[in-house]
Scaffold this motif. Structure first.
Motif, PDB file in Angstrom:
ATOM      1  N   UNK A   1      28.061  20.046   1.947  1.00  0.00           N
ATOM      2  CA  UNK A   1      27.136  18.923   2.050  1.00  0.00           C
ATOM      3  C   UNK A   1      25.719  19.501   1.997  1.00  0.00           C
ATOM      4  N   UNK A   2      24.711  18.655   1.891  1.00  0.00           N
ATOM      5  CA  UNK A   2      23.336  19.196   1.887  1.00  0.00           C
ATOM      6  C   UNK A   2      22.986  19.980   3.155  1.00  0.00           C
ATOM      7  N   UNK A   3      23.668  19.713   4.267  1.00  0.00           N
ATOM      8  CA  UNK A   3      23.313  20.368   5.530  1.00  0.00           C
ATOM      9  C   UNK A   3      24.350  21.354   6.055  1.00  0.00           C
ATOM     10  N   UNK A   4      25.537  21.402   5.457  1.00  0.00           N
ATOM     11  CA  UNK A   4      26.589  22.267   5.984  1.00  0.00           C
ATOM     12  C   UNK A   4      27.528  22.723   4.869  1.00  0.00           C
ATOM     13  N   UNK A   5      27.732  24.035   4.818  1.00  0.00           N
ATOM     14  CA  UNK A   5      28.672  24.629   3.868  1.00  0.00           C
ATOM     15  C   UNK A   5      29.705  25.412   4.668  1.00  0.00           C
ATOM     16  N   UNK A   6      30.982  25.138   4.426  1.00  0.00           N
ATOM     17  CA  UNK A   6      32.062  25.854   5.102  1.00  0.00           C
ATOM     18  C   UNK A   6      32.947  26.478   4.036  1.00  0.00           C
ATOM     19  N   UNK A   7      33.035  27.814   4.084  1.00  0.00           N
ATOM     20  CA  UNK A   7      33.869  28.570   3.156  1.00  0.00           C
ATOM     21  C   UNK A   7      34.958  29.297   3.926  1.00  0.00           C
ATOM     22  N   UNK A   8      36.100  29.438   3.303  1.00  0.00           N
ATOM     23  CA  UNK A   8      37.220  30.167   3.894  1.00  0.00           C
ATOM     24  C   UNK A   8      37.521  31.376   3.015  1.00  0.00           C
TER      25      UNK A   8
ATOM     26  N   UNK B   1      18.847  22.987   6.803  1.00  0.00           N
ATOM     27  CA  UNK B   1      17.997  21.832   7.055  1.00  0.00           C
ATOM     28  C   UNK B   1      17.740  21.554   8.519  1.00  0.00           C
ATOM     29  N   UNK B   2      17.271  20.350   8.763  1.00  0.00           N
ATOM     30  CA  UNK B   2      16.857  19.957  10.106  1.00  0.00           C
ATOM     31  C   UNK B   2      18.045  19.446  10.922  1.00  0.00           C
ATOM     32  N   UNK B   3      18.063  19.889  12.188  1.00  0.00           N
ATOM     33  CA  UNK B   3      19.099  19.467  13.122  1.00  0.00           C
ATOM     34  C   UNK B   3      18.477  19.005  14.418  1.00  0.00           C
ATOM     35  N   UNK B   4      19.153  18.042  15.031  1.00  0.00           N
ATOM     36  CA  UNK B   4      18.870  17.639  16.405  1.00  0.00           C
ATOM     37  C   UNK B   4      20.202  17.750  17.150  1.00  0.00           C
ATOM     38  N   UNK B   5      20.226  17.353  18.406  1.00  0.00           N
ATOM     39  CA  UNK B   5      21.447  17.505  19.203  1.00  0.00           C
ATOM     40  C   UNK B   5      22.631  16.762  18.587  1.00  0.00           C
ATOM     41  N   UNK B   6      22.393  15.552  18.119  1.00  0.00           N
ATOM     42  CA  UNK B   6      23.487  14.750  17.564  1.00  0.00           C
ATOM     43  C   UNK B   6      24.028  15.357  16.270  1.00  0.00           C
ATOM     44  N   UNK B   7      23.142  15.760  15.362  1.00  0.00           N
ATOM     45  CA  UNK B   7      23.619  16.310  14.090  1.00  0.00           C
ATOM     46  C   UNK B   7      24.250  17.696  14.281  1.00  0.00           C
ATOM     47  N   UNK B   8      23.776  18.460  15.260  1.00  0.00           N
ATOM     48  CA  UNK B   8      24.406  19.757  15.547  1.00  0.00           C
ATOM     49  C   UNK B   8      25.837  19.555  16.029  1.00  0.00           C
ATOM     50  N   UNK B   9      26.022  18.609  16.904  1.00  0.00           N
ATOM     51  CA  UNK B   9      27.372  18.332  17.409  1.00  0.00           C
ATOM     52  C   UNK B   9      28.277  17.824  16.285  1.00  0.00           C
TER      53      UNK B   9
ATOM     54  N   UNK C   1      28.022  18.538  13.121  1.00  0.00           N
ATOM     55  CA  UNK C   1      28.349  19.701  12.296  1.00  0.00           C
ATOM     56  C   UNK C   1      29.471  20.522  12.904  1.00  0.00           C
ATOM     57  N   UNK C   2      29.402  20.728  14.214  1.00  0.00           N
ATOM     58  CA  UNK C   2      30.465  21.470  14.907  1.00  0.00           C
ATOM     59  C   UNK C   2      31.806  20.752  14.773  1.00  0.00           C
TER      60      UNK C   2
ATOM     61  N   UNK D   1      24.720  23.222  25.665  1.00  0.00           N
ATOM     62  CA  UNK D   1      25.807  23.338  26.638  1.00  0.00           C
ATOM     63  C   UNK D   1      27.135  22.910  26.016  1.00  0.00           C
ATOM     64  N   UNK D   2      27.136  21.798  25.285  1.00  0.00           N
ATOM     65  CA  UNK D   2      28.360  21.322  24.634  1.00  0.00           C
ATOM     66  C   UNK D   2      28.847  22.348  23.601  1.00  0.00           C
ATOM     67  N   UNK D   3      27.927  22.877  22.791  1.00  0.00           N
ATOM     68  CA  UNK D   3      28.300  23.876  21.778  1.00  0.00           C
ATOM     69  C   UNK D   3      28.919  25.095  22.454  1.00  0.00           C
ATOM     70  N   UNK D   4      28.276  25.571  23.525  1.00  0.00           N
ATOM     71  CA  UNK D   4      28.766  26.764  24.203  1.00  0.00           C
ATOM     72  C   UNK D   4      30.076  26.552  24.928  1.00  0.00           C
ATOM     73  N   UNK D   5      30.229  25.410  25.574  1.00  0.00           N
ATOM     74  CA  UNK D   5      31.445  25.179  26.364  1.00  0.00           C
ATOM     75  C   UNK D   5      32.577  24.568  25.542  1.00  0.00           C
ATOM     76  N   UNK D   6      32.331  23.461  24.902  1.00  0.00           N
ATOM     77  CA  UNK D   6      33.400  22.720  24.221  1.00  0.00           C
ATOM     78  C   UNK D   6      33.695  23.306  22.838  1.00  0.00           C
TER      79      UNK D   6
END
Length: 141
Positions: free
Chosen positions: A11-18, A31-39, A41-42, A73-78
Motif C-alpha cells: 500500500x502507499x504506507x506499508x509494504x510487507x515482503x516475505x 509516510x505519516x503515522x499517528x497512533x490509530x494508523x500505527x496500530x 499497520x501492526x 504501549x500497545x505496540x510494545x505489549x500486544x
C-alpha cells in the motif's frame, strides 16, 4: 529459479515482503503515522504473517514521520506479544529520521517482552540485515 521474496501487502504506507528462504518478514513503513494508523499497520502485519512461518522481522521505519507515541504501549505489549506467538523471535527495527517518530519508537521499547529487538539508525539497513541473519540458528546437521 527459486522465489526470493513474496509481496504480502503493498500500500502507499506499508509494504510487507516475505523471504521464505531466510524465514524473514521485511516490513517497510512509509509516510505519516499517528497512533490509530500505527496500530492499523501492526494489525495488517499480524494478518499477513499467519502462514509465513517467519522467525525474523526487519521492521524499517526509516521513511516514517509523525507522532504515534500514544500507540507505543500497545505496540510494545500486544503487537510484540502477538508477533512472538506467531513465531517471530528477533526484530531489527530501523529507526526513523523524523524526531517525533523516533520518540514514538523509544516509547515502545520498554513495553516489549519475549522478543529480541535491536534498534538501528535510518542509515544502518545493512547492519540491521546482518544482525538478523546472525540470529538464525545453525542448520541441523
Amino acid at each position: 529459479m527459486p522465489i526470493l521474496e513474496t509481496v504480502l501487502l503493498d500500500t502507499p504506507t506499508l509494504l510487507i515482503l516475505h523471504e521464505p528462504r531466510l524465514q524473514l518478514l521485511r516490513v517497510t513503513w512509509r509516510g505519516q503515522y499517528d497512533a490509530k494508523s500505527a496500530r492499523t499497520g501492526c494489525e495488517h502485519i499480524l494478518a499477513h504473517i499467519c502462514h509465513t512461518r517467519c522467525s525474523l522481522m526487519l521492521n524499517d521505519s526509516s521513511e516514517v514521520y509523525g507522532d504515534w507515541w500514544k500507540a507505543g504501549e500497545w505496540v510494545g505489549q500486544v503487537f510484540a506479544f502477538e508477533l512472538g506467538k506467531r513465531g517471530i523471535r528477533a526484530v531489527a527495527w530501523i529507526n526513523a529520521m523524523d524526531w517525533p517518530s523516533r520518540h514514538s519508537v523509544a516509547s515502545t521499547l520498554p513495553h516489549v517482552q519475549g522478543l529480541e529487538v535491536w534498534i538501528f539508525d535510518f542509515d544502518e539497513q545493512d547492519a540491521a540485515y546482518a544482525w538478523l541473519l546472525s540470529q538464525t540458528p545453525p542448520a541441523a546437521a
